[in-house]
Each structure stands twice: as C-alpha cells, then as structure tokens.
Design an enzyme around this catalytic site. Structure first.
Site, PDB file in Angstrom:
ATOM      1  N   LEU A 127     -12.602   2.929  14.824  1.00  0.00           N
ATOM      2  CA  LEU A 127     -13.641   3.317  15.774  1.00  0.00           C
ATOM      3  C   LEU A 127     -14.722   2.249  15.869  1.00  0.00           C
ATOM      4  O   LEU A 127     -15.181   1.905  16.964  1.00  0.00           O
ATOM      5  CB  LEU A 127     -14.242   4.657  15.345  1.00  0.00           C
ATOM      6  CG  LEU A 127     -15.186   5.332  16.337  1.00  0.00           C
ATOM      7  CD1 LEU A 127     -14.450   5.732  17.605  1.00  0.00           C
ATOM      8  CD2 LEU A 127     -15.845   6.545  15.698  1.00  0.00           C
TER       9      LEU A 127
ATOM     10  N   GLY B   5     -11.202   8.111   8.437  1.00  0.00           N
ATOM     11  CA  GLY B   5     -12.047   8.209   7.253  1.00  0.00           C
ATOM     12  C   GLY B   5     -13.182   7.228   7.461  1.00  0.00           C
ATOM     13  O   GLY B   5     -12.971   6.162   8.043  1.00  0.00           O
TER      14      GLY B   5
ATOM     15  N   ASP C 111      -9.921   0.209  -4.500  1.00  0.00           N
ATOM     16  CA  ASP C 111     -10.884   0.618  -3.467  1.00  0.00           C
ATOM     17  C   ASP C 111     -12.266   0.869  -4.051  1.00  0.00           C
ATOM     18  O   ASP C 111     -13.276   0.709  -3.374  1.00  0.00           O
ATOM     19  CB  ASP C 111     -10.414   1.914  -2.791  1.00  0.00           C
ATOM     20  CG  ASP C 111      -9.434   1.662  -1.662  1.00  0.00           C
ATOM     21  OD1 ASP C 111      -8.949   0.522  -1.552  1.00  0.00           O
ATOM     22  OD2 ASP C 111      -9.151   2.597  -0.897  1.00  0.00           O
TER      23      ASP C 111
ATOM     24  N   ASN D 276       0.869  -1.172   0.000  1.00  0.00           N
ATOM     25  CA  ASN D 276       0.000   0.000   0.000  1.00  0.00           C
ATOM     26  C   ASN D 276       0.906   1.222   0.000  1.00  0.00           C
ATOM     27  O   ASN D 276       1.448   1.602   1.038  1.00  0.00           O
ATOM     28  CB  ASN D 276      -0.905  -0.026   1.236  1.00  0.00           C
ATOM     29  CG  ASN D 276      -1.833   1.176   1.309  1.00  0.00           C
ATOM     30  OD1 ASN D 276      -1.810   2.050   0.447  1.00  0.00           O
ATOM     31  ND2 ASN D 276      -2.639   1.239   2.348  1.00  0.00           N
TER      32      ASN D 276
ATOM     33  N   GLU E  39      -7.908  -5.631   5.221  1.00  0.00           N
ATOM     34  CA  GLU E  39      -7.780  -5.283   3.806  1.00  0.00           C
ATOM     35  C   GLU E  39      -6.578  -5.968   3.154  1.00  0.00           C
ATOM     36  O   GLU E  39      -6.627  -6.334   1.979  1.00  0.00           O
ATOM     37  CB  GLU E  39      -7.693  -3.764   3.650  1.00  0.00           C
ATOM     38  CG  GLU E  39      -9.001  -3.066   4.001  1.00  0.00           C
ATOM     39  CD  GLU E  39      -8.895  -1.552   4.007  1.00  0.00           C
ATOM     40  OE1 GLU E  39      -9.218  -0.951   2.979  1.00  0.00           O
ATOM     41  OE2 GLU E  39      -8.492  -0.986   5.039  1.00  0.00           O
TER      42      GLU E  39
ATOM     43  N   ARG F 270     -10.867   9.105  20.849  1.00  0.00           N
ATOM     44  CA  ARG F 270     -10.512   8.829  22.245  1.00  0.00           C
ATOM     45  C   ARG F 270     -10.332  10.132  23.016  1.00  0.00           C
ATOM     46  O   ARG F 270     -10.787  10.250  24.161  1.00  0.00           O
ATOM     47  CB  ARG F 270      -9.234   7.978  22.296  1.00  0.00           C
ATOM     48  CG  ARG F 270      -9.433   6.554  21.789  1.00  0.00           C
ATOM     49  CD  ARG F 270      -8.121   5.836  21.570  1.00  0.00           C
ATOM     50  NE  ARG F 270      -7.341   6.451  20.498  1.00  0.00           N
ATOM     51  CZ  ARG F 270      -6.221   5.938  20.007  1.00  0.00           C
ATOM     52  NH1 ARG F 270      -5.761   4.795  20.478  1.00  0.00           N
ATOM     53  NH2 ARG F 270      -5.561   6.550  19.035  1.00  0.00           N
TER      54      ARG F 270
ATOM     55  N   HIS G 227     -17.846   1.274   7.966  1.00  0.00           N
ATOM     56  CA  HIS G 227     -16.392   1.372   8.106  1.00  0.00           C
ATOM     57  C   HIS G 227     -16.101   2.707   8.788  1.00  0.00           C
ATOM     58  O   HIS G 227     -16.121   3.764   8.153  1.00  0.00           O
ATOM     59  CB  HIS G 227     -15.726   1.308   6.724  1.00  0.00           C
ATOM     60  CG  HIS G 227     -14.231   1.407   6.747  1.00  0.00           C
ATOM     61  ND1 HIS G 227     -13.405   0.330   6.515  1.00  0.00           N
ATOM     62  CD2 HIS G 227     -13.405   2.463   6.973  1.00  0.00           C
ATOM     63  CE1 HIS G 227     -12.140   0.719   6.596  1.00  0.00           C
ATOM     64  NE2 HIS G 227     -12.117   2.020   6.867  1.00  0.00           N
ATOM     65  N   LEU G 228     -15.875   2.655  10.093  1.00  0.00           N
ATOM     66  CA  LEU G 228     -15.753   3.879  10.883  1.00  0.00           C
ATOM     67  C   LEU G 228     -14.335   4.029  11.421  1.00  0.00           C
ATOM     68  O   LEU G 228     -13.979   3.499  12.474  1.00  0.00           O
ATOM     69  CB  LEU G 228     -16.759   3.867  12.044  1.00  0.00           C
ATOM     70  CG  LEU G 228     -18.231   3.605  11.663  1.00  0.00           C
ATOM     71  CD1 LEU G 228     -19.112   3.616  12.906  1.00  0.00           C
ATOM     72  CD2 LEU G 228     -18.720   4.625  10.644  1.00  0.00           C
TER      73      LEU G 228
END
Length: 396
Positions: free
Chosen positions: A332, A212, A148, A7, A384, A285, A208-209
């Site tokens: 998250l 981004g 993606d 990546n 991923e 956090r 997907h948190l």
C-alpha cells in the site's frame, strides 16, 4: 557469489537466487500447497519463460528438492550446479531476546529457535523446517538466519516493556518485540543513501504499509520504537487485524458472545481491520472502489486507518525530538498515492508536505515531498530478499 534466499511458511516456500556480484536476481519462485493436494512450484529464471511444476510435495524437504532441481534444470534453470550456491539465507520471523543480529545457523541456534516457537507458533516452526531441510540436502552450504525481530532489539526498556507485573516478563518474556525489521532497516538505509546524508545524523519514520503494517522510529540508524508488539497484532489498523484496542474488550467479548480465547483471537486477527470495518474487503483497492461508489463504511475504514498512522508518526516525531524523513514502503505504501497523501495531510506542522505531481507514482524509488519542506517524504520499494542476501553475504 550466489546466495539462495528462502522464506518458508506453513504450506508455502518463496525463494530467490541472487548473484551478489551485481545483486541481480537470477531466479524467483514460489512453492505452494506443500503437504496438501495440488502442490506446485511457480518458477522463473532471468531471461527465461515462467514454468509451473505440478508435483506432490509431502513436506518442505521435498519442496526444496524440487526447487533446487528447477534451479539447475538445463531448460529453465539459472545455474549449472548446486555447487554454485554459496549460502542460503533464511527469513526467520521471531528471534526473541536472544538474537539482535543475523547468525550462521548452528545446533545451538536451532535449539534457541525452537525455544522461541511459543512466541511465534505459526511462523517459527516452518522457518526451522526449511532450515533443517536445506541442511539435509545441502550439508556443506552455510545457512544463515535473518530475523524480523532483530532490528528492534536496540529499543530501550521504556519502549519495549508493558506495564504488567515485572514477574510476567521474567517468567514468560512478555514484552514488545516488533516485526518487519528487515524491511524497516532496508528502507531506512536506502533513505539515507537517497538523501545523501549519514544515517547516523537522521531521524527517520519508516511506514511499512501492506496487509500487515507497522511503523518504526529509526534514530541514527537504530530502531528506538515500533508499532507492533508482543505479536504482529498490536499497532496500526491492518487488512484483517484490529491493531491497538482496549484489552478488556477480549474478556467482554468472551462473556457476551459466549466464545473462547481462540475465537476472540480469530476475530482480532482475521475478521477485523479495514475488512471488519468496511464489510467489503481487506484489499485497499476494493475499498477505494467502494468509497467512490459512496460506501460510508468503506470511507470509515480508510479514515480510521489514516488517523492511526498519523498518530504514530506524530508520536514518534515527539519521541525522537523531530523527524528528518518519512518513508512509505510495502504494497500500500508503495502503490497508493491516495494513501500517502491522506496520511500526510495535516502534518505540515512537522515540516511534511506532499507534492501531488511527484506523489502520482507507484513502486518507484523517489522523493514525493515538496522541495521547500524540511522533512522529506520518500517512496522506497522494500526488498527484503536482497536485504537477507546482504546479511548472509556479510557472515560467510
């Protein structure tokens, strides 16, 4: 069969070497500060100590050479020879309309990726640099591009078209593309596996948190809608991105603040989101700590964030005519029980109800809804890199 997953960012390179016989990670690492002072590779092979290799890296080719040397090093490597690498799978952010699935990289594919660079100017050029550098160093090893955007190419026109003059779509390919597709596909398939039901029979909403964030409606295993659009700015409130907003705000700000489009872009992408609302941080956090200390703006940031996610879950349930499972993933989604609980509160009318005991978990693959609810809520850590490795294996 061993597959190297890469990546490549503008000044960094994340990698994993995976043994596909048992899907074991043999090595993992990060090359950072490529092209600038202080370049280094942080590398860890399975069963061996972490090492940091500090060495100048003028470009991605140099970085990849150092990574490959680390992988075969007799003291901290994972393999004996580069010949053990069967293929390299590359994460590519944007495949445009051309790529609806992963592909073996050819000259034609590289040309198409260059054409897509206007759509992802920050991401596609370094992705392509990584591919070309690997081809130079490993000329006989197949390269595979995993996009993606590919998973979302199944969206119907009614989901991806903007209500702009149609000529602008024809001329500039302005449409909704969606992102995080590799993650959304992985967790949707994993949800079907956990629920022991065919993916073709399921209506899944994947959340997907991370810093981004995006949500995807997956109906029968295919993406039918997703929250990110032409760019990753659209949709949910994120760490520093604003998500959905009235586009007229852009020209209003340019006029009132006497700023240009680049400055507005910086505001929307880097100074907004929960960071902009809270004035505290883009890290949830830190925001949760501020809330406990009575910071009202931090609480507002969370309230706006949760409400936006709820709206998308409700919208996608309506679009699919129901929902069988809601999946939470990424930083998250995987690690904040409070986030999952707050988002699911008030969604009982959709058959969604969190079990507080089950939900008190982080980063573990599990069902967190009550046993008696028709709609299951799952926590599924995304992977991923493994998804890219699987796609790569399927093509060689």
């Amino acid at each position: 069969m061993k597959i190297l997953v890469m990546n490549c960012g503008s000044s960094s390179l994340k990698y994993q070497l995976i043994n596909m016989e048992n899907e074991e990670v043999l090595a993992i690492g990060l090359a950072e500060r490529i092209g600038i002072a202080g370049a280094r590779v942080k590398h860890e092979a399975s069963g061996k100590e972490k090492v940091t290799i500090e060495q100048p890296m003028e470009n991605h080719k140099t970085a990849i050479k150092i990574v490959l040397e680390a992988l075969i090093d007799e003291n901290y490597g994972a393999i004996k020879s580069m010949d053990e690498i069967a293929a390299v799978g590359h994460r590519v952010v944007h495949g445009g309309e051309r790529f609806s699935s992963s592909v073996v990289v050819t000259d034609d594919v590289k040309n198409a990726l260059e054409e897509c660079s206007d759509l992802a100017p920050l991401h596609n050029p370094p992705n392509l640099m990584g591919i070309e550098a690997c081809q130079e160093i490993l000329p006989n090893v197949p390269m595979v591009g995993v996009f993606d955007t590919a998973f979302h190419q199944t969206m119907p026109e009614s989901s991806y078209m903007y209500a702009l003059p149609y000529e602008l779509y024809e001329k500039h390919k302005i449409r909704r593309y969606g992102f995080h597709g590799t993650s959304h596909k992985y967790v949707a398939m994993k949800a079907a596996e956990i629920l022991e039901r065919p993916i073709e029979d399921l209506k899944i909403i994947a959340c997907h948190l991370g810093n981004g964030a995006s949500i995807t409606a997956v109906d029968g295993g295919i993406s039918v809608d997703t929250s990110m659009g032409f760019t990753p700015l659209e949709g949910l409130v994120m760490g520093t991105r604003c998500g959905d907003m009235d586009p007229a705000i852009v020209t209003f700000l340019m006029e009132k603040e006497k700023i240009d489009h680049n400055q507005v872009n910086a505001i929307m992408n880097k100074q907004s989101g929960v960071y902009g609302l809270s004035g505290v941080s883009s890290d949830f956090r830190d925001i949760e700590v501020a809330v406990k200390e009575g910071n009202k703006r931090a609480q507002l940031a969370l309230d706006v964030y949760y409400k936006r996610v709820k709206k998308y879950i409700g919208a996608y349930a309506a679009e699919m005519g129901g929902v069988d499972a809601v999946v939470f993933t990424a930083g998250l989604g995987e690690n904040s029980p409070e986030t999952r609980k707050s988002i699911c509160e008030g969604l009982e009318f959709l058959g969604i109800k969190i079990d507080n005991t089950k939900n008190n978990v982080r980063g573990k693959e599990t069902v967190v809804s009550t046993d008696d609810t028709p709609t299951k809520v799952l926590l599924i850590p995304t992977n991923e890199e493994l998804a890219i490795a699987r796609e790569t294996k399927s093509l060689i």
